[in-house]
Design a protein around this motif. Structure first.
Motif, short mmCIF file in Angstrom:
data_model
loop_
_atom_site.label_atom_id
_atom_site.label_comp_id
_atom_site.label_asym_id
_atom_site.label_seq_id
_atom_site.Cartn_x
_atom_site.Cartn_y
_atom_site.Cartn_z
N HIS A 46 0.80 -1.22 0.00
CA HIS A 46 0.00 0.00 0.00
C HIS A 46 0.83 1.28 0.00
N HIS A 47 2.10 1.17 0.34
CA HIS A 47 2.91 2.36 0.57
C HIS A 47 2.92 3.28 -0.65
N ARG A 48 3.03 4.57 -0.39
CA ARG A 48 3.13 5.58 -1.44
C ARG A 48 4.26 6.54 -1.06
N ALA A 49 5.47 6.02 -1.01
CA ALA A 49 6.62 6.85 -0.63
C ALA A 49 6.96 7.84 -1.75
N ASP A 50 6.86 7.38 -3.01
CA ASP A 50 7.09 8.20 -4.20
C ASP A 50 8.37 9.02 -4.12
N ASP A 51 8.26 10.34 -4.16
CA ASP A 51 9.44 11.21 -4.19
C ASP A 51 9.87 11.71 -2.81
N ALA A 52 9.17 11.34 -1.78
CA ALA A 52 9.51 11.83 -0.44
C ALA A 52 10.88 11.36 0.04
N PRO A 53 11.26 10.08 -0.12
CA PRO A 53 12.58 9.67 0.37
C PRO A 53 13.74 10.42 -0.29
#
Length: 126
Positions: A46-53
């Motif tokens: 489900h994770h939506r890390a996308d561009d945050a890391p």
């Protein structure tokens, strides 16, 4: 009511472990999150890390490197080629070292806050 500890989930994620059990591996490749925890079966897809890391890593590395560069420049006045030889590899290395732990911590944060499908549907009776 949130019975999921944000700090514990983020620490587990930072270590590359499942935010739920802290035992199973979160990643099956450098930045590829497992669909489910191999230890407890918690769904992680489900994770939506996308561009945050990468953004967070740039923020951290930028502050560390710029502060270090300024301190060394003021104290020692090294040649530009020496600064490049030191700080370019340091920047790249620090970025690569931090990218996976930061992504893990952000996935743990999402899990603890029940964001993007991490538990909200099952508790709502859907």
């Amino acid at each position: 009511m949130n019975d999921r500890s944000i700090v514990t989930a983020m620490v587990n994620g930072f270590k590359g472990r499942c935010p739920h059990c802290g035992e199973g591996a979160m990643f099956n490749a450098f930045l590829k999150v497992n669909d489910v925890c191999p230890h407890c079966g918690e769904e992680l897809h489900h994770h939506r890390a996308d561009d945050a890391p990468p953004y967070m890593v740039m923020l951290i590395v930028g502050h560390v490197i710029v502060g270090l560069m300024l301190s060394i420049e003021v104290a020692f006045h090294p040649a530009m080629w020496l600064q490049g030889a030191i700080f370019l590899p340091l920047t790249a290395g620090l970025s690569l070292v931090l990218l996976q732990p930061v992504k893990g911590a952000l996935v743990g944060l999402q899990w603890a806050n029940r964001m993007h499908g991490f538990g909200a549907e099952s508790e709502a009776g859907l």
